[in-house]
Design a protein around this motif. Structure first.
Motif, PDB file in Angstrom:
ATOM      1  N   THR A   1       0.824  -1.060  -0.040  1.00 51.24           N
ATOM      2  CA  THR A   1      -0.001  -0.180  -0.048  1.00 51.24           C
ATOM      3  C   THR A   1       0.788   1.226   0.108  1.00 51.24           C
ATOM      4  O   THR A   1       0.285   2.254   0.138  1.00 51.24           O
ATOM      5  N   LYS A   2       2.021   1.096  -0.044  1.00 53.61           N
ATOM      6  CA  LYS A   2       3.105   2.297  -0.014  1.00 53.61           C
ATOM      7  C   LYS A   2       3.898   2.259  -1.408  1.00 53.61           C
ATOM      8  O   LYS A   2       4.863   1.260  -1.317  1.00 53.61           O
ATOM      9  N   PRO A   3       3.638   2.930  -2.291  1.00 54.81           N
ATOM     10  CA  PRO A   3       3.917   2.896  -3.834  1.00 54.81           C
ATOM     11  C   PRO A   3       5.605   3.098  -3.622  1.00 54.81           C
ATOM     12  O   PRO A   3       6.300   2.345  -4.222  1.00 54.81           O
ATOM     13  N   LEU A   4       6.084   4.119  -2.835  1.00 52.07           N
ATOM     14  CA  LEU A   4       7.796   4.290  -3.137  1.00 52.07           C
ATOM     15  C   LEU A   4       8.388   2.988  -2.219  1.00 52.07           C
ATOM     16  O   LEU A   4       9.472   2.638  -2.666  1.00 52.07           O
ATOM     17  N   ALA A   5       7.901   2.504  -1.200  1.00 51.04           N
ATOM     18  CA  ALA A   5       8.360   1.571  -0.243  1.00 51.04           C
ATOM     19  C   ALA A   5       8.213   0.076  -1.231  1.00 51.04           C
ATOM     20  O   ALA A   5       8.992  -0.757  -1.345  1.00 51.04           O
ATOM     21  N   LEU A   6       7.342   0.143  -1.881  1.00 52.15           N
ATOM     22  CA  LEU A   6       7.113  -1.280  -2.833  1.00 52.15           C
ATOM     23  C   LEU A   6       8.055  -1.186  -4.104  1.00 52.15           C
ATOM     24  O   LEU A   6       8.554  -2.117  -4.207  1.00 52.15           O
ATOM     25  N   ILE A   7       8.354   0.156  -4.475  1.00 52.93           N
ATOM     26  CA  ILE A   7       9.265   0.029  -5.551  1.00 52.93           C
ATOM     27  C   ILE A   7      10.695  -0.470  -4.855  1.00 52.93           C
ATOM     28  O   ILE A   7      11.293  -1.101  -5.337  1.00 52.93           O
ATOM     29  N   GLY A   8      10.925  -0.131  -3.753  1.00 52.35           N
ATOM     30  CA  GLY A   8      12.094  -0.211  -2.956  1.00 52.35           C
ATOM     31  C   GLY A   8      12.214  -1.901  -2.717  1.00 52.35           C
ATOM     32  O   GLY A   8      13.215  -2.582  -2.795  1.00 52.35           O
ATOM     33  N   ALA A   9      10.957  -2.398  -2.147  1.00 57.58           N
ATOM     34  CA  ALA A   9      10.999  -3.892  -2.032  1.00 57.58           C
ATOM     35  C   ALA A   9      11.380  -4.758  -3.485  1.00 57.58           C
ATOM     36  O   ALA A   9      11.925  -5.592  -3.179  1.00 57.58           O
ATOM     37  N   ILE A  10      10.609  -4.160  -4.454  1.00 57.41           N
ATOM     38  CA  ILE A  10      10.996  -4.775  -5.758  1.00 57.41           C
ATOM     39  C   ILE A  10      12.472  -4.736  -6.108  1.00 57.41           C
ATOM     40  O   ILE A  10      12.963  -5.556  -6.833  1.00 57.41           O
ATOM     41  N   ALA A  11      12.872  -3.540  -5.830  1.00 58.63           N
ATOM     42  CA  ALA A  11      14.496  -3.430  -5.964  1.00 58.63           C
ATOM     43  C   ALA A  11      15.162  -4.383  -5.266  1.00 58.63           C
ATOM     44  O   ALA A  11      16.242  -5.034  -5.967  1.00 58.63           O
ATOM     45  N   ILE A  12      14.905  -4.866  -4.108  1.00 57.96           N
ATOM     46  CA  ILE A  12      15.653  -5.800  -3.155  1.00 57.96           C
ATOM     47  C   ILE A  12      15.447  -7.295  -3.886  1.00 57.96           C
ATOM     48  O   ILE A  12      16.160  -7.993  -4.023  1.00 57.96           O
ATOM     49  N   VAL A  13      14.204  -7.481  -4.514  1.00 55.51           N
ATOM     50  CA  VAL A  13      14.029  -8.563  -5.067  1.00 55.51           C
ATOM     51  C   VAL A  13      14.894  -8.604  -6.369  1.00 55.51           C
ATOM     52  O   VAL A  13      15.588  -9.613  -6.630  1.00 55.51           O
ATOM     53  N   TRP A  14      15.057  -7.640  -7.035  1.00 54.65           N
ATOM     54  CA  TRP A  14      15.926  -7.317  -8.185  1.00 54.65           C
ATOM     55  C   TRP A  14      17.317  -7.651  -7.768  1.00 54.65           C
ATOM     56  O   TRP A  14      18.059  -8.495  -8.352  1.00 54.65           O
TER      57      TRP A  14
END
Length: 205
Positions: free
Chosen positions: A115-128
């Motif tokens: 539910t937090k777009p900016l933090a979601l991008i960060g989480a996806i970056a960690i998956v990357w």
């Protein structure tokens, strides 16, 4: 007097004439040309990214044990010897199911900030980053990072540090990060200590 037979035959379209010239009265060539180039670049980039995710992601997730084996309820039970028996199970199961625990942690990280777009991008970056570190054919393959050769344990340690930093910078909440770590530790502790080790996990004597 001009008769019907004297008139020239009507013009018909010829398939050999080729396609109509680029552009039209609605979209002239100076508009369609750049648009075609743009969509071509986007299409090629999408294919490249998709291929990278499929290849690296497939390899990174393949290091985990089969999930049917991980969730085999018939393999759970109390260990002989009490606490020492459960501790021995944990020592065997933790490295064996390590990447299952890591994937659970990555999934929880994404879900916790969905539910937090900016933090979601960060989480996806960690998956990357995880795909980049472990998207190799061999799990123990070293990774070159800023001139240093990192082994598996160092890559996992750096992944955790980068995860905490990204959560903090993206306002994901450092408390969420530690909550995810606590959840992973709890899952690993319960699962690793109560699950009977698989025959492949027991080191040969």
């Amino acid at each position: 007097m001009v008769t019907q037979n004297d008139l020239p035959p009507p013009a018909t379209a010829n398939a050999e004439d080729g396609p109509p010239p680029r552009g039209s009265f609605l979209f002239p060539s100076w508009v369609t040309g750049p648009l075609e180039s743009f969509f071509s670049v986007v299409g090629n980039s999408t294919k490249s990214v998709s291929s990278w995710v499929t290849t690296r992601g497939g390899r990174a997730t393949s290091h985990a044990r089969p999930w049917l084996e991980f969730f085999d309820l018939s393999a759970f039970g109390l260990a002989e010897g009490g606490f020492s028996g459960h501790f021995e199970r944990l020592k065997i199961n933790f490295p064996y199911f390590l990447f299952n625990y890591v994937l659970i942690g990555l999934t929880l990280s994404v879900i916790s900030v969905i539910t937090k777009p900016l933090a979601l991008i960060g989480a996806i970056a960690i998956v990357w980053v995880y795909f980049q570190f472990f998207g190799t054919e061999h799990v123990n393959e070293e990774y070159q990072f800023m001139g240093f050769a990192l082994d598996s344990s160092e890559k996992l340690g750096l992944l955790v540090l980068m995860g905490g930093l990204v959560f903090w910078l993206t306002a994901g909440g450092i408390e969420i990060f530690f909550s995810v770590l606590t959840a992973i530790a709890f899952v690993a502790l319960v699962h690793g200590s109560f699950r009977k080790p698989s025959p492949d996990a027991i080191p040969a004597v």
